[in-house]
Design an enzyme around this catalytic site. Structure first.
Site, PDB file in Angstrom:
ATOM      1  N   SER A 166       0.857  -1.184   0.000  1.00  9.88           N
ATOM      2  CA  SER A 166       0.000   0.000   0.000  1.00  9.88           C
ATOM      3  C   SER A 166       0.891   1.231   0.000  1.00  9.88           C
ATOM      4  CB  SER A 166      -0.914   0.005   1.233  1.00  9.88           C
ATOM      5  OG  SER A 166      -0.162   0.262   2.415  1.00  9.88           O
ATOM      6  N   ILE A 219       2.651  -1.192   5.093  1.00  8.96           N
ATOM      7  CA  ILE A 219       2.093   0.132   5.361  1.00  8.96           C
ATOM      8  C   ILE A 219       3.245   1.121   5.471  1.00  8.96           C
ATOM      9  CG2 ILE A 219       2.059  -0.195   7.875  1.00  8.96           C
ATOM     10  CD1 ILE A 219      -0.516   1.524   7.919  1.00  8.96           C
ATOM     11  N   ILE A 235       6.807  -2.572   7.481  1.00  8.37           N
ATOM     12  CA  ILE A 235       6.764  -1.121   7.584  1.00  8.37           C
ATOM     13  C   ILE A 235       7.574  -0.549   6.423  1.00  8.37           C
ATOM     14  CG2 ILE A 235       7.278   0.909   8.982  1.00  8.37           C
ATOM     15  CD1 ILE A 235       5.159  -0.890  10.223  1.00  8.37           C
ATOM     16  N   LYS A 236       6.932   0.304   5.619  1.00 14.21           N
ATOM     17  CA  LYS A 236       7.629   0.900   4.477  1.00 14.21           C
ATOM     18  C   LYS A 236       8.369   2.163   4.913  1.00 14.21           C
ATOM     19  CE  LYS A 236       5.734   0.772   0.333  1.00 14.21           C
ATOM     20  NZ  LYS A 236       4.741   0.975  -0.770  1.00 14.21           N
ATOM     21  N   ILE A 237       9.668   2.159   4.692  1.00 18.32           N
ATOM     22  CA  ILE A 237      10.519   3.312   4.997  1.00 18.32           C
ATOM     23  C   ILE A 237      11.215   3.724   3.709  1.00 18.32           C
ATOM     24  CG2 ILE A 237      12.503   4.145   6.313  1.00 18.32           C
ATOM     25  CD1 ILE A 237      11.813   2.145   8.493  1.00 18.32           C
TER      26      ILE A 237
END
Length: 373
Positions: free
Chosen positions: A44, A108, A139-141
């Site tokens: 996403s 996310i 976790i998207k970084i």
């Protein structure tokens, strides 16, 4: 199961859907895609959520409750997005269990406005990890220069990370180094490295969009002959770098301690040029141990007309390098291209995040007035 998608999976490519929405979840559409089209993960981003919030009534009840409670818009956005991600994680949990944690992942993104603030990015990564509370979360970084320390720190704390917005080979190398650094610290912290996972999202079609624009400006026949090939060439050389990095003694020590490799993920795989084959960035990037996250239109195109026929990455290393050399000779500044793409990528996600906040604010006000009435 669709034959083309089955063959693609058989070549070692994990098929992920680049989309999520409350409507897709509540209708069982995501479950159907897992069953019928071999989807084994979901990504996403702020643009996807902004689009989902703008359609239908799927979020009305939750927004009404948030309005009645007087929740501020920032908290409301997090409540709404993490609800969908948590639900998505639960739908994909059987895949996660079946693949021993390799797939079944849902991603996310941290607030993109923090892309250049390492400490705040890390704090948000911790908060999202806690809020969703699912082992199959990513976790998207973003892979900005300031994002690299956050990537390492999150991994060191046992948070699985999808590193996003990677365009350049030089930055990709630093992303892998940050992963190694995080794993080494996690090992020192006594964590089980086998429970930590990561993918590195290397963007593809946007590279062609930017470079083709520059080639058209140059205008020569030689320049025009180079169009729409840089995205694949850049990604193929990224896979070459991946193979080199994960053949190092540094990685061997981590692998012996139970660590999992950080898989390359091909992102931005929907074609932007209608003259190109809609499966270009799928069939052209078949290699073992990779992920391809696709918009639904690209997934459908691959199912209908895809032809994944063996490894299309490693046999093409020499051609990929020759193409990048030809671009340089033609006058395309690669370093400037990837710099522009990173800046634009962050700006686009920031704009989508702002749109999402404005949309939720409007809905909170409307539902709040309705509740009072």
């Amino acid at each position: 199961m669709n034959e083309a998608l089955k063959r693609l999976s058989g070549e070692g490519v994990s098929i992920w859907l680049d989309d999520i929405s409350r409507d897709r979840l509540r209708t069982g559409n995501l479950e159907a895609l897992v069953k019928d089209k071999n989807v084994v993960g979901v990504t996403s981003n702020p643009t996807i959520f902004a689009k989902a919030l703008s359609k239908g009534d799927a979020y009305d009840d939750q927004v009404r409750d948030l309005a009645v409670r007087g929740v501020d818009v920032e908290e409301a956005v997090r409540a709404i997005t993490t609800y969908d991600i948590r639900w998505g994680c639960d739908v994909l949990r059987p895949v996660y269990d079946r693949t021993d944690g390799l797939d079944g992942r849902v991603s996310i993104e941290v607030d993109p406005r923090l892309a250049h603030e390492a400490e705040r990015t890390t704090a948000e990564a911790r908060a999202l990890w806690w809020m969703v509370d699912r082992p199959n979360l990513f976790i998207k970084i973003p892979a900005t220069q300031k994002g690299l320390p956050s990537i390492a720190q999150a991994i060191a704390e046992g948070i699985s990370v999808n590193v996003t917005l990677i365009f350049s080979l030089e930055r990709y190398g630093k992303v892998i180094d940050a992963y190694f650094e995080g794993l080494e610290q996690a090992r020192e912290n006594g964590l089980d490295l086998s429970k930590i996972s990561s993918v590195a999202s290397f963007f593809v079609s946007r590279v062609d969009t930017e470079i083709d624009k520059r080639l058209d400006k140059i205008g020569s026949d030689e320049a025009k002959a180079l169009r729409s090939k840089a995205g694949l060439a850049n990604a193929r050389l990224a896979y070459k770098l991946y193979e080199e990095k994960f053949a190092s003694d540094r990685w061997k020590a981590l692998k012996d301690a139970g660590a999992r490799p950080q898989r390359p993920l091909w992102a931005s795989t929907g074609v932007k040029d209608p003259d190109l084959s809609p499966t270009l960035y799928v069939d052209g990037l078949v290699a073992p141990g990779t992920v391809n996250t696709m918009p639904e239109a690209t997934l459908d195109a691959e199912a209908e007309q895809g032809d994944p026929s063996g490894d299309t990455v490693r046999p093409n290393y020499a051609d990929a390098q020759a193409h990048m050399d030809a671009l340089k000779k033609a006058g395309v500044d690669y370093d400037d291209v990837v710099k522009v793409l990173e800046e634009e990528g962050v700006q686009k996600f920031e704009a989508s995040w702002t749109e999402l906040i404005a949309s939720v604010q409007g809905e909170l006000e409307k539902k709040g007035q309705g509740a009072v009435a």
